[in-house]
Motif scaffolding. Structure first.
Motif, PDB file in Angstrom:
ATOM      1  N   GLY A 141       0.793  -1.217   0.000  1.00  0.00           N
ATOM      2  CA  GLY A 141       0.000   0.000   0.000  1.00  0.00           C
ATOM      3  C   GLY A 141       0.826   1.267   0.000  1.00  0.00           C
ATOM      4  N   ALA A 142       2.090   1.182   0.458  1.00  0.00           N
ATOM      5  CA  ALA A 142       2.961   2.361   0.484  1.00  0.00           C
ATOM      6  C   ALA A 142       3.776   2.507  -0.793  1.00  0.00           C
ATOM      7  CB  ALA A 142       3.903   2.290   1.686  1.00  0.00           C
ATOM      8  N   GLY A 143       3.571   1.614  -1.762  1.00  0.00           N
ATOM      9  CA  GLY A 143       4.297   1.707  -3.022  1.00  0.00           C
ATOM     10  C   GLY A 143       5.635   1.006  -3.011  1.00  0.00           C
ATOM     11  N   ARG A 144       5.934   0.228  -1.931  1.00  0.00           N
ATOM     12  CA  ARG A 144       7.206  -0.493  -1.886  1.00  0.00           C
ATOM     13  C   ARG A 144       7.079  -1.842  -2.584  1.00  0.00           C
ATOM     14  NH1 ARG A 144       6.677   1.588   3.375  1.00  0.00           N
ATOM     15  NH2 ARG A 144       5.725  -0.401   3.976  1.00  0.00           N
ATOM     16  N   ILE A 145       8.162  -2.243  -3.250  1.00  0.00           N
ATOM     17  CA  ILE A 145       8.165  -3.507  -3.981  1.00  0.00           C
ATOM     18  C   ILE A 145       8.261  -4.654  -2.984  1.00  0.00           C
ATOM     19  CG2 ILE A 145       9.406  -4.927  -5.652  1.00  0.00           C
ATOM     20  CD1 ILE A 145      10.396  -2.307  -6.945  1.00  0.00           C
ATOM     21  N   THR A 146       7.318  -5.605  -3.053  1.00  0.00           N
ATOM     22  CA  THR A 146       7.342  -6.767  -2.158  1.00  0.00           C
ATOM     23  C   THR A 146       7.581  -8.073  -2.910  1.00  0.00           C
ATOM     24  OG1 THR A 146       4.935  -7.014  -2.310  1.00  0.00           O
ATOM     25  CG2 THR A 146       5.779  -5.624  -0.519  1.00  0.00           C
ATOM     26  N   GLN A 147       7.317  -8.110  -4.219  1.00  0.00           N
ATOM     27  CA  GLN A 147       7.606  -9.298  -5.025  1.00  0.00           C
ATOM     28  C   GLN A 147       8.221  -8.846  -6.349  1.00  0.00           C
ATOM     29  OE1 GLN A 147       4.741 -12.469  -5.436  1.00  0.00           O
ATOM     30  NE2 GLN A 147       3.647 -11.830  -3.568  1.00  0.00           N
ATOM     31  N   TRP A 148       9.173  -9.615  -6.833  1.00  0.00           N
ATOM     32  CA  TRP A 148       9.923  -9.288  -8.056  1.00  0.00           C
ATOM     33  C   TRP A 148      10.165 -10.628  -8.737  1.00  0.00           C
ATOM     34  CZ3 TRP A 148      11.068  -4.693 -10.227  1.00  0.00           C
ATOM     35  CH2 TRP A 148      12.099  -4.588 -11.152  1.00  0.00           C
ATOM     36  N   ALA A 149       9.248 -11.004  -9.643  1.00  0.00           N
ATOM     37  CA  ALA A 149       9.265 -12.378 -10.126  1.00  0.00           C
ATOM     38  C   ALA A 149       9.160 -12.436 -11.640  1.00  0.00           C
ATOM     39  CB  ALA A 149       8.115 -13.149  -9.479  1.00  0.00           C
ATOM     40  N   LYS A 150       9.162 -13.679 -12.116  1.00  0.00           N
ATOM     41  CA  LYS A 150       9.093 -13.996 -13.537  1.00  0.00           C
ATOM     42  C   LYS A 150      10.211 -13.267 -14.300  1.00  0.00           C
ATOM     43  CE  LYS A 150       5.795 -16.848 -12.927  1.00  0.00           C
ATOM     44  NZ  LYS A 150       6.021 -18.290 -13.091  1.00  0.00           N
ATOM     45  N   ALA A 151       9.861 -12.490 -15.325  1.00  0.00           N
ATOM     46  CA  ALA A 151      10.885 -11.882 -16.183  1.00  0.00           C
ATOM     47  C   ALA A 151      11.350 -10.516 -15.686  1.00  0.00           C
ATOM     48  CB  ALA A 151      10.350 -11.763 -17.611  1.00  0.00           C
ATOM     49  N   ALA A 152      11.033 -10.151 -14.432  1.00  0.00           N
ATOM     50  CA  ALA A 152      11.421  -8.832 -13.936  1.00  0.00           C
ATOM     51  C   ALA A 152      12.933  -8.618 -13.978  1.00  0.00           C
ATOM     52  CB  ALA A 152      10.879  -8.629 -12.522  1.00  0.00           C
ATOM     53  N   PRO A 153      13.760  -9.565 -13.491  1.00  0.00           N
ATOM     54  CA  PRO A 153      15.215  -9.339 -13.576  1.00  0.00           C
ATOM     55  C   PRO A 153      15.692  -9.175 -15.023  1.00  0.00           C
ATOM     56  CG  PRO A 153      14.710 -11.094 -12.019  1.00  0.00           C
ATOM     57  CD  PRO A 153      13.441 -10.796 -12.747  1.00  0.00           C
ATOM     58  N   GLU A 154      15.123  -9.959 -15.934  1.00  0.00           N
ATOM     59  CA  GLU A 154      15.533  -9.888 -17.345  1.00  0.00           C
ATOM     60  C   GLU A 154      15.113  -8.567 -17.980  1.00  0.00           C
ATOM     61  OE1 GLU A 154      14.321 -12.076 -21.565  1.00  0.00           O
ATOM     62  OE2 GLU A 154      13.855 -13.044 -19.645  1.00  0.00           O
ATOM     63  N   ASP A 163      -2.917  -4.817  -1.988  1.00  0.00           N
ATOM     64  CA  ASP A 163      -1.669  -4.527  -2.677  1.00  0.00           C
ATOM     65  C   ASP A 163      -1.973  -4.268  -4.156  1.00  0.00           C
ATOM     66  OD1 ASP A 163       0.248  -6.987  -0.788  1.00  0.00           O
ATOM     67  OD2 ASP A 163      -0.365  -4.934  -0.306  1.00  0.00           O
ATOM     68  N   VAL A 164      -0.921  -3.936  -4.903  1.00  0.00           N
ATOM     69  CA  VAL A 164      -1.053  -3.669  -6.342  1.00  0.00           C
ATOM     70  C   VAL A 164      -0.260  -4.731  -7.104  1.00  0.00           C
ATOM     71  CG1 VAL A 164      -0.642  -2.030  -8.204  1.00  0.00           C
ATOM     72  CG2 VAL A 164      -1.322  -1.209  -5.936  1.00  0.00           C
ATOM     73  N   LEU A 165      -0.966  -5.449  -7.961  1.00  0.00           N
ATOM     74  CA  LEU A 165      -0.322  -6.443  -8.817  1.00  0.00           C
ATOM     75  C   LEU A 165      -0.085  -5.798 -10.179  1.00  0.00           C
ATOM     76  CD1 LEU A 165       0.572  -9.353  -9.513  1.00  0.00           C
ATOM     77  CD2 LEU A 165      -1.794  -9.786 -10.183  1.00  0.00           C
ATOM     78  N   VAL A 166       1.175  -5.806 -10.620  1.00  0.00           N
ATOM     79  CA  VAL A 166       1.548  -5.181 -11.897  1.00  0.00           C
ATOM     80  C   VAL A 166       2.191  -6.236 -12.784  1.00  0.00           C
ATOM     81  CG1 VAL A 166       3.034  -3.484 -13.031  1.00  0.00           C
ATOM     82  CG2 VAL A 166       1.808  -2.879 -10.931  1.00  0.00           C
ATOM     83  N   LEU A 167       1.715  -6.325 -14.036  1.00  0.00           N
ATOM     84  CA  LEU A 167       2.359  -7.117 -15.070  1.00  0.00           C
ATOM     85  C   LEU A 167       2.967  -6.142 -16.059  1.00  0.00           C
ATOM     86  CD1 LEU A 167       2.076 -10.183 -14.738  1.00  0.00           C
ATOM     87  CD2 LEU A 167       0.089  -8.987 -13.862  1.00  0.00           C
ATOM     88  N   THR A 212      18.216  -7.672  -9.734  1.00  0.00           N
ATOM     89  CA  THR A 212      17.798  -8.887  -9.031  1.00  0.00           C
ATOM     90  C   THR A 212      16.784  -8.511  -7.958  1.00  0.00           C
ATOM     91  OG1 THR A 212      19.534  -8.720  -7.349  1.00  0.00           O
ATOM     92  CG2 THR A 212      20.081  -9.892  -9.392  1.00  0.00           C
ATOM     93  N   ALA A 213      16.125  -9.527  -7.441  1.00  0.00           N
ATOM     94  CA  ALA A 213      15.120  -9.276  -6.406  1.00  0.00           C
ATOM     95  C   ALA A 213      15.743  -8.631  -5.178  1.00  0.00           C
ATOM     96  CB  ALA A 213      14.414 -10.582  -6.027  1.00  0.00           C
ATOM     97  N   ASP A 214      16.934  -9.081  -4.778  1.00  0.00           N
ATOM     98  CA  ASP A 214      17.575  -8.519  -3.587  1.00  0.00           C
ATOM     99  C   ASP A 214      17.852  -7.027  -3.742  1.00  0.00           C
ATOM    100  OD1 ASP A 214      17.499 -10.970  -2.399  1.00  0.00           O
ATOM    101  OD2 ASP A 214      19.557 -11.514  -2.960  1.00  0.00           O
ATOM    102  N   GLU A 215      18.012  -6.571  -4.996  1.00  0.00           N
ATOM    103  CA  GLU A 215      18.340  -5.171  -5.224  1.00  0.00           C
ATOM    104  C   GLU A 215      17.121  -4.246  -5.177  1.00  0.00           C
ATOM    105  OE1 GLU A 215      22.169  -5.034  -8.138  1.00  0.00           O
ATOM    106  OE2 GLU A 215      20.379  -6.014  -8.993  1.00  0.00           O
ATOM    107  N   VAL A 216      15.941  -4.797  -5.300  1.00  0.00           N
ATOM    108  CA  VAL A 216      14.773  -3.915  -5.390  1.00  0.00           C
ATOM    109  C   VAL A 216      13.726  -4.145  -4.307  1.00  0.00           C
ATOM    110  CG1 VAL A 216      15.039  -3.607  -7.875  1.00  0.00           C
ATOM    111  CG2 VAL A 216      13.622  -5.486  -7.008  1.00  0.00           C
ATOM    112  N   ILE A 217      13.710  -5.335  -3.682  1.00  0.00           N
ATOM    113  CA  ILE A 217      12.686  -5.597  -2.660  1.00  0.00           C
ATOM    114  C   ILE A 217      12.797  -4.543  -1.552  1.00  0.00           C
ATOM    115  CG2 ILE A 217      11.914  -7.182  -0.855  1.00  0.00           C
ATOM    116  CD1 ILE A 217      11.140  -8.074  -3.608  1.00  0.00           C
ATOM    117  N   GLY A 218      11.661  -3.931  -1.253  1.00  0.00           N
ATOM    118  CA  GLY A 218      11.623  -2.902  -0.221  1.00  0.00           C
ATOM    119  C   GLY A 218      11.786  -1.493  -0.744  1.00  0.00           C
ATOM    120  N   ARG A 219      12.217  -1.336  -2.019  1.00  0.00           N
ATOM    121  CA  ARG A 219      12.394   0.012  -2.584  1.00  0.00           C
ATOM    122  C   ARG A 219      11.068   0.568  -3.084  1.00  0.00           C
ATOM    123  NH1 ARG A 219      17.290   0.049  -6.831  1.00  0.00           N
ATOM    124  NH2 ARG A 219      16.306   2.100  -7.179  1.00  0.00           N
ATOM    125  N   ASP A 220      10.998   1.882  -3.165  1.00  0.00           N
ATOM    126  CA  ASP A 220       9.847   2.549  -3.756  1.00  0.00           C
ATOM    127  C   ASP A 220       9.842   2.256  -5.253  1.00  0.00           C
ATOM    128  OD1 ASP A 220       8.092   4.495  -4.953  1.00  0.00           O
ATOM    129  OD2 ASP A 220       8.203   5.627  -3.089  1.00  0.00           O
TER     130      ASP A 220
END
Length: 689
Positions: free
Chosen positions: A33-46, A117-121, A51-59
C-alpha cells in the motif's frame, strides 16, 4: 506518457491480465500500500536488469524516469482506489538504457490481510505489440493467472473464470458461466458473497479480504477459506459493467492464525491467573479463584478439591492408603446449570475409596485427559457413584483432571469439564490446565504453610504473655491483645507488670520488629530478661541500657522498641524511659488527656545508645495508657491524625479501664489488622473523692 486509462470492457480489464509468461517475457511485480516492492518475479530481472535482492523494499517509482514519476504515482493511486488500469511507462534499465514497458495493474488482497496490494504485469512495449497481433493475449493471461480471477455481470452471474478458479471449485468453466455463486457453490457462504458484491455495484467501494468459507467439489470433506476482493468494473462514463473478483486460498494461513490466536488467548489466561489466583494467604479463597479464572474461558465447569489434611494443618498424603478424603474449595459456576447442581457444593467433604479413579488421580500425581466421555470411559468411576453417568446424560463430553502439587507434595486435584457444542479438550488444553494447577498448587501450599506458622507463632506468643498480670496494691490494670489477622504474620508485641515493693510496680510494653515464630521467640526472651532486671529496681534508663546489650547477644538479634515505667502509687510519681516506642498517654482525674513528651530514644539492639529517665508527678487516679504502633498506624492515614484521635477517645472520665480498652480497640484497631495490637492501661492511686 498518456494518462493511465481505466479499462472500459470487462474482458479488457487489468484484473484479467495477470500472466503472459506463456507468450512473452512478462515481469510480475507486487507493491504494498505504500508503493514499496514486495515481489519481483518472472521476467522482472531480465526486463529491468535488477535482481530481487536489489529492489525488494524500494519505492517502485525509483525505477521510473523522473519526468514520468507523476504519471506512475497516478497509476498507483488509481489502483488504490479500486480500479484496474493500463498504461505505458518509460523505465531506466540497470545498464542505463531506457525501456518502455506496457503495464497492466489491478488490486489484490494485501498479504497483511488489511487493505490491498497492487499487482503489476509489465512487458516490453514492442514485444507486447507483436504478441497482441497474434490475438487472444488477454484471454491467455487471464486463464494462466496463479490468482483465482472471475468476472461477473451486473446480475452477479459468472461471465468468465480462469483455470485457478476451476481448480479451486472443482468445476469446469461451463458450470460457472451464466450462474450466480449461490447456484454454483451452495456449500460456501455464497449468500454473504452476493450481498458484498451488490454493495460494490451500488456504492462503487471495493470489498477487500472478504472471507469465503466452506466446502467445494474440489475438496468436499474439508472446510477451506478464501480471501476474496471485489471491484466494480466501469465504462469510461462510470457506468457499472460488472464485478471483477480475485480469490486466494488462505486455508493454511487461517489455520496458523487461528492457532496463534488460541496460543495468545491461553497465554493471556495464564498471565491473568498469576495475578488473580493466590491474591491472599487463604486456602479456600485460592481454590475458588482457580475455579473462577477457568470458567468460562477455559471450561464450562470447574471444581477444586484438596485433601482434608491440607485444611486441617496436617501433612498431605497421610490418609491416601485407605482412600481419599477431600474438601471442595472451589466450584464454578456456583449454580445455574443442571450439570453443576448435581456436583457437591463448596465446603463439602468428599470420600473416595482407595481404588476409585479419583483417588488414583491424586496418588499418581499426573494429569488425565478424557477427550471424549462415553459409557465405557466412565465405567470404572460409575462403580462408586452415579455422578459420572448423570453428567454424561446432561451433556458433559470432555474432562481434564490435574493434580494440585507443590514442593513434592500432592495437595488435591482440579477438574475441568466441557459441555454442549464446545470443542473437546486437547493436548494443548491439558498443558494449560497443568500450568494453572501448578500455580494454584504453590499458592495453596504457601497459604497452608503460612497458617501453620501463624498458628504456631500465635500459640508460642500467647504462652509467653502474662495471663492475668498482678499489679501491686494501689495500681489497677487492664490490657488487650489482638494478633494480626490470618493473612498477616504474628508480630512481636508484649507487655508485663511486676511488683517491686508495696504500692510500687513496673509497667512495661514492647514490640520486637519482625513477624512470625522468630519474632515471637525473641519476644519471649526479651520479656524474661526484663522480668529479671525489674527485681534489681533499676531506673528506666539503666534497664533499657542493659536490655539493649542483652538483645545484641542473642543468636538471632532483632531490633525492638520498649517503654519501661516505674510507678509509685503512694508517692504519686512515675519514672519512664522510652526506646523508640510510641509515646504513652496520660489521662488526669479531671478527664484531660495528653501524650507525654518523653525523649524518644533509639530502638533496642542498635548498641552504643544512651537512654533517659523522665519523672512525672501523678494526681491520684491518673491513668497511664501504653500501646504498640499497631493501634495508631494505619495505611493511608496520617499518624498525627491517629494520635489526635487517640487523645480524643481518652478525654473524659473512665471508671472502667476494661471498657476504655474496648473503646480504643473498637475505634482505632483496623480490621483486618496488619500488625499485632496491644494496649496496657494503668490507674495509679485511688482517685481523690
Amino acid at each position: 506518457m498518456p494518462d493511465p486509462m481505466q479499462a472500459g470492457k470487462p474482458m479488457a480489464a487489468v484484473g484479467q491480465a495477470v500472466a503472459w509468461w506463456n507468450l512473452l517475457p512478462v515481469a510480475l511485480i507486487v507493491f504494498d500500500g505504500a508503493g514499496r516492492i514486495t515481489q519481483w518475479a518472472k521476467a522482472a530481472p531480465e526486463l529491468f536488469g535488477y535482481t530481487a535482492d536489489e529492489v525488494i523494499g524500494r519505492d517502485g517509482t525509483d525505477l521510473v524516469l523522473p519526468d514520468s514519476r507523476r504519471e506512475a504515482r497516478a497509476v498507483q493511486e488509481a489502483v488504490a482506489s479500486g480500479r484496474s488500469v493500463t498504461g505505458h511507462i518509460p523505465v531506466r534499465h540497470k545498464n542505463g538504457s531506457i525501456v518502455e514497458v506496457e503495464v497492466w495493474a489491478c488490486p489484490i488482497t494485501a498479504q497483511s490481510g488489511d487493505g490491498w496490494d497492487v499487482l503489476v504485469l509489465a512487458a516490453d512495449v514492442r514485444a507486447a505489440r507483436q504478441v497482441r497481433e497474434v490475438g487472444g493475449l488477454l484471454d491467455s493471461l487471464f486463464a494462466s493467472s496463479p490468482v483465482g480471477l472471475a468476472v461477473f455481470d451486473t446480475e452477479l452471474r459468472f461471465q468468465h473464470v480462469n483455470r485457478t478458479v476451476e481448480a479451486m471449485h472443482g468445476l469446469p468453466g461451463s458450470a460457472h458461466v451464466g450462474r450466480r455463486p449461490s447456484e454454483v457453490l451452495p456449500g460456501v457462504n455464497s449468500e454473504q458473497m452476493e450481498a458484498a458484491m451488490r454493495r460494490v455495484l451500488v456504492t462503487g467501494d471495493p470489498v477487500v479480504n472478504f472471507r469465503r468459507i466452506g466446502r467445494t467439489p474440489a475438496d468436499p470433506d474439508h472446510d477451506r477459506v478464501w480471501s476474496c476482493s471485489y471491484f466494480r468494473l466501469e465504462d469510461a462514463g462510470g457506468k457499472p459493467l460488472g464485478i471483477s473478483a480475485s480469490m486466494i486460498d488462505i486455508t493454511a494461513q487461517q489455520k496458523s492464525e487461528l492457532e496463534a490466536a488460541t496460543g495468545r488467548q491461553r497465554l493471556e489466561l495464564l498471565n491473568e491467573a498469576t495475578l488473580r489466583v493466590g491474591t491472599t494467604l487463604d486456602v479456600a479463597l485460592t481454590g475458588q479463584e482457580l475455579a473462577d479464572i477457568a470458567v468460562p474461558r477455559f471450561a464450562d465447569i470447574a471444581t477444586v478439591d484438596v485433601l482434608a489434611d491440607v485444611t486441617e494443618d496436617a501433612e498431605p498424603m497421610s490418609s491416601l492408603s485407605s482412600g481419599a478424603v477431600l474438601r471442595r474449595l472451589g466450584k464454578a459456576p456456583a449454580s445455574g446449570l443442571a450439570a453443576v447442581d448435581i456436583l457437591a457444593p463448596v465446603g463439602q467433604t468428599l470420600h473416595f475409596p482407595a481404588t476409585a479413579p479419583y483417588t488414583q488421580a491424586v496418588i499418581d500425581r499426573r494429569p488425565y485427559l478424557l477427550r471424549r466421555i462415553d459409557a465405557r470411559v466412565i465405567a470404572p468411576a460409575a462403580r462408586y457413584t452415579s455422578t459420572p453417568k448423570r453428567l454424561l446424560a446432561l451433556g458433559v463430553h470432555s474432562m481434564i483432571m490435574v493434580p494440585l502439587a507443590a514442593r513434592g507434595l500432592v495437595l488435591g486435584v482440579a477438574t475441568f469439564l466441557r459441555t454442549g457444542d464446545r470443542p473437546a479438550f486437547d493436548a494443548a488444553d491439558l498443558a494449560l490446565a497443568g500450568d494453572l494447577a501448578a500455580h494454584a498448587g504453590v499458592c495453596i501450599d504457601n497459604a497452608r504453610l503460612f497458617h501453620r506458622e501463624h498458628d504456631t507463632a500465635l500459640t508460642l506468643k500467647r504462652s509467653m504473655l502474662p495471663g492475668r498480670p498482678k499489679p501491686p496494691a494501689g495500681i489497677e490494670i487492664a490490657h488487650r491483645y489482638r494478633p494480626a489477622s490470618d493473612v498477616h504474620e504474628v508480630g512481636g508485641d508484649w507487655y508485663d507488670v511486676a511488683t517491686l515493693a508495696p504500692g510500687k510496680g513496673a509497667i512495661v510494653i514492647g514490640d520486637v520488629m519482625g513477624h512470625g515464630i522468630q519474632a515471637a521467640a525473641i519476644m519471649g526472651q526479651m520479656r524474661t530478661t526484663v522480668r529479671a532486671f525489674t527485681h534489681l529496681d533499676l531506673p528506666p534508663d539503666q534497664l533499657l541500657h542493659h536490655l539493649d546489650s542483652a538483645l545484641q547477644e542473642l543468636d538471632s538479634p532483632l531490633l525492638a522498641t520498649c517503654l519501661y515505667s516505674v510507678c509509685d502509687a503512694a508517692a504519686h510519681r512515675c519514672h519512664l524511659g522510652r526506646a523508640g516506642h510510641p509515646p504513652p498517654a496520660l489521662v488526669t482525674p479531671d478527664g484531660t488527656a495528653r501524650l507525654l513528651d518523653l525523649p524518644p530514644g533509639a530502638p533496642l539492639g542498635i548498641g552504643g545508645i544512651s537512654y533517659d529517665t523522665t519523672e512525672i508527678t501523678l494526681a491520684p487516679g491518673s491513668i497511664l495508657v501504653l500501646y504498640t504502633d499497631g493501634l495508631v498506624e494505619a495505611r493511608g492515614t496520617d499518624l498525627d491524625q491517629r494520635l489526635n484521635e487517640l487523645t480524643r477517645l481518652l478525654t473524659g472520665a473512665h471508671r472502667d479501664l476494661d471498657q476504655l480498652c474496648d473503646t480504643l480497640m473498637d475505634h482505632l484497631a483496623p480490621t483486618p489488622a496488619e500488625d499485632d495490637i496491644t494496649i496496657l492501661a494503668a490507674r495509679i492511686g485511688t482517685p481523690t473523692p
